[in-house]
Design a protein around this motif. Structure first.
Motif, PDB file in Angstrom:
ATOM      1  N   LEU A  17       0.848  -1.187   0.000  1.00 24.27           N
ATOM      2  CA  LEU A  17       0.000   0.000   0.000  1.00 24.27           C
ATOM      3  C   LEU A  17       0.887   1.241   0.000  1.00 24.27           C
ATOM      4  CD1 LEU A  17      -2.498  -1.139   2.745  1.00 24.27           C
ATOM      5  CD2 LEU A  17      -2.810  -1.272   0.279  1.00 24.27           C
ATOM      6  N   THR A  18       0.464   2.269  -0.718  1.00 29.48           N
ATOM      7  CA  THR A  18       1.245   3.494  -0.764  1.00 29.48           C
ATOM      8  C   THR A  18       0.450   4.713  -0.298  1.00 29.48           C
ATOM      9  OG1 THR A  18       0.654   3.782  -3.082  1.00 29.48           O
ATOM     10  CG2 THR A  18       2.732   2.680  -2.625  1.00 29.48           C
ATOM     11  N   ASN A  19      -0.853   4.694  -0.404  1.00 30.13           N
ATOM     12  CA  ASN A  19      -1.708   5.813  -0.029  1.00 30.13           C
ATOM     13  C   ASN A  19      -1.795   5.903   1.496  1.00 30.13           C
ATOM     14  OD1 ASN A  19      -4.496   6.789   0.825  1.00 30.13           O
ATOM     15  ND2 ASN A  19      -4.479   7.400  -1.325  1.00 30.13           N
ATOM     16  N   GLU A  20      -1.719   7.113   2.050  1.00 30.50           N
ATOM     17  CA  GLU A  20      -1.752   7.269   3.510  1.00 30.50           C
ATOM     18  C   GLU A  20      -3.051   6.760   4.128  1.00 30.50           C
ATOM     19  OE1 GLU A  20      -2.582  11.325   5.283  1.00 30.50           O
ATOM     20  OE2 GLU A  20      -2.215  11.920   3.205  1.00 30.50           O
ATOM     21  N   PHE A  21      -4.166   6.877   3.424  1.00 33.56           N
ATOM     22  CA  PHE A  21      -5.446   6.422   3.970  1.00 33.56           C
ATOM     23  C   PHE A  21      -5.525   4.900   3.953  1.00 33.56           C
ATOM     24  CE2 PHE A  21      -6.105  10.679   2.237  1.00 33.56           C
ATOM     25  CZ  PHE A  21      -6.446  11.339   3.415  1.00 33.56           C
ATOM     26  N   ASP A  22      -4.968   4.287   2.913  1.00 30.67           N
ATOM     27  CA  ASP A  22      -4.860   2.826   2.876  1.00 30.67           C
ATOM     28  C   ASP A  22      -4.018   2.356   4.054  1.00 30.67           C
ATOM     29  OD1 ASP A  22      -6.149   2.967   0.375  1.00 30.67           O
ATOM     30  OD2 ASP A  22      -4.299   2.718  -0.757  1.00 30.67           O
ATOM     31  N   GLN A  23      -2.880   3.009   4.236  1.00 30.25           N
ATOM     32  CA  GLN A  23      -1.950   2.623   5.294  1.00 30.25           C
ATOM     33  C   GLN A  23      -2.562   2.824   6.676  1.00 30.25           C
ATOM     34  OE1 GLN A  23       1.202   1.227   4.774  1.00 30.25           O
ATOM     35  NE2 GLN A  23       0.952   0.786   6.942  1.00 30.25           N
TER      36      GLN A  23
END
Length: 99
Positions: A17-23
């Motif tokens: 995962l790369t997106n902050e919200f995903d993380q």
């Protein structure tokens, strides 16, 4: 499923995962799992830990397009949601509440 620095392994399939919200959602889900391990019979603590997932879930849906045009991103996000769903189902099948 295990997670470390945005890496999810779900049934032998690893995704990053790369997106902050995903993380953030992944991190919140992992914290929930840790709380469940620590408090197996303390249902109030487990329910409280489940409630702590809400801000990460809300941020995720408010800031992320799950069905992204990029199929790889879409698949990663759907797998992440599957992980969260599995976490919720360890407590109860909440889909029954809407019937």
């Amino acid at each position: 499923a295990c997670a470390s620095k945005g890496l999810i392994d779900l049934e032998g399939k690893s995704i990053t995962l790369t997106n902050e919200f995903d993380q953030n959602l992944l991190n919140a889900n992992m914290k929930f799992h840790q709380k469940m391990k620590e408090n197996r019979q303390d249902y109030l603590s487990i329910a409280g830990a489940l409630l702590k997932l809400k801000p990460a879930v809300d941020d995720f849906f408010n800031n992320v397009m799950v069905l992204d045009e990029n199929l790889e991103v879409r698949e990663k996000r759907l797998l992440l949601l599957l992980l969260v769903r599995q976490s919720f189902r360890k407590i109860a099948d909440f889909s029954c509440l809407s019937k």
